[in-house]
Write an enzyme that holds these catalytic residues in place. Structure first.
Site, PDB file in Angstrom:
ATOM      1  N   CYS A 193       2.725  -8.412   6.377  1.00 56.55           N
ATOM      2  CA  CYS A 193       1.294  -8.095   6.422  1.00 56.55           C
ATOM      3  C   CYS A 193       0.534  -9.027   7.353  1.00 56.55           C
ATOM      4  O   CYS A 193      -0.587  -8.737   7.748  1.00 56.55           O
ATOM      5  CB  CYS A 193       0.640  -8.287   5.059  1.00 56.55           C
ATOM      6  SG  CYS A 193       1.485  -7.583   3.699  1.00 56.55           S
ATOM      7  N   CYS A 234       2.504   2.784   3.167  1.00 55.66           N
ATOM      8  CA  CYS A 234       3.431   1.898   3.887  1.00 55.66           C
ATOM      9  C   CYS A 234       4.566   1.400   3.003  1.00 55.66           C
ATOM     10  O   CYS A 234       5.218   0.402   3.319  1.00 55.66           O
ATOM     11  CB  CYS A 234       2.669   0.718   4.470  1.00 55.66           C
ATOM     12  SG  CYS A 234       1.316   1.234   5.543  1.00 55.66           S
ATOM     13  N   CYS A 255       0.836  -1.202   0.000  1.00 52.16           N
ATOM     14  CA  CYS A 255       0.000   0.000   0.000  1.00 52.16           C
ATOM     15  C   CYS A 255       0.874   1.258   0.000  1.00 52.16           C
ATOM     16  O   CYS A 255       1.949   1.268   0.610  1.00 52.16           O
ATOM     17  CB  CYS A 255      -0.877   0.019   1.238  1.00 52.16           C
ATOM     18  SG  CYS A 255      -2.044  -1.332   1.315  1.00 52.16           S
TER      19      CYS A 255
HETATM   20 FE1  SF4 Z   1      -2.131  -1.340   3.640  1.00 49.34          FE
HETATM   21 FE2  SF4 Z   1      -1.438  -2.638   5.865  1.00 49.34          FE
HETATM   22 FE3  SF4 Z   1      -0.503  -0.151   5.367  1.00 49.34          FE
HETATM   23 FE4  SF4 Z   1      -3.069  -0.548   5.999  1.00 49.34          FE
HETATM   24  S1  SF4 Z   1      -1.232  -0.903   7.319  1.00 49.34           S
HETATM   25  S2  SF4 Z   1      -2.320   0.810   4.397  1.00 49.34           S
HETATM   26  S3  SF4 Z   1      -3.489  -2.496   4.929  1.00 49.34           S
HETATM   27  S4  SF4 Z   1      -0.052  -2.058   4.220  1.00 49.34           S
END
Ligand code: SF4
Length: 234
Positions: free
Chosen positions: A230, A207, A204
């Protein structure tokens, strides 16, 4: 095609195949998976590249492809997903989404949950949607490789995924980085354009950071936080 109907039968199947396919090539593993599960299997992709999809479609052109549509992806990642669907027109892309939109999540948990509690954010937007989608299948295929991280060093080619309750196939687990990149160039495989900009492990947008030359590719994920996974492949 398998006649295994219970979790116990599937686990026994996975345990047997784990030994028999311990040294299988990627295509041998995929041929076993498709021959055993047929339509009852899904190939996961984070749309960093289409290597796994390119391999899988050589065995089953209309394979299901799982994409975790978290609502936080880079535009380039969504563009890669759409380009993949054009290049491999027979595949069916399954976009697994969280119960809540990002706006609904912000309203309930406050904005930028990913900065304050990335484990909870990943749980809501990746782990639960993954589990729900996989519940409709007997097997899934991933692009996990042993060189990705020390925690993945012993990744088997076939295993039982106890957490999600189905067979897990990792056809390219033994591949080195050199083998992986050679496959991309020799087969002209689609790659997310962010890779050439220095994003070597793409998740994402909030992140994912660029990786310094020579640094561990996964160092760009949740940079500055203790989180490194994750929670999808634990
Ligand atoms: Fe994506 Fe996990 Fe970051 Fe949320 S914490 S934006 S689901 S990578």
């Amino acid at each position: 095609m398998t006649t295994a109907t219970s979790k116990e039968d599937l686990k026994a199947l996975a345990d047997k195949a784990s030994e028999e396919l311990a040294d299988a090539s990627a295509l041998e593993a995929l041929e076993w998976a498709v021959g055993t599960f047929g339509d009852d299997l899904i190939v996961a992709s984070n749309m960093q590249d289409a290597v796994l999809i390119d391999l899988a479609t050589q065995v089953k052109s209309d394979v299901d492809v799982l994409f975790l549509e978290t609502g936080y992806h880079f535009a380039e990642t969504i563009g890669t997903r759409d380009a993949v669907a054009t290049v491999y027109p027979d595949i069916r892309v399954v976009n697994a989404q969280a119960e809540q939109t990002v706006a609904q999540q912000d309203a309930e948990y406050g904005p930028k949950l990913h900065d304050r509690d990335p484990n909870q954010c990943c749980h809501l937007r990746k782990v639960i949607p993954l589990r729900k989608t996989l519940a409709g299948y007997s097997a899934w295929v991933t692009g996990v490789r042993r060189v990705d991280a020390p925690t993945r060093a012993n990744t088997p080619i076939v295993t039982w995924d106890d957490r999600n309750g189905l067979v897990k196939i990792n056809p390219i687990a033994p591949w080195t980085d050199e083998e992986f990149h050679s496959y991309i160039s020799e087969h002209g495989v689609l790659e997310n354009p962010l890779v050439s900009e220095g994003y070597l492990s793409i998740g994402c947008a909030p992140c994912t950071a660029k990786v310094a030359p020579g640094a561990d590719p996964r160092s760009g994920r949740w940079a500055g936080q203790t989180k490194t996974e994750c929670g999808l492949h634990g």
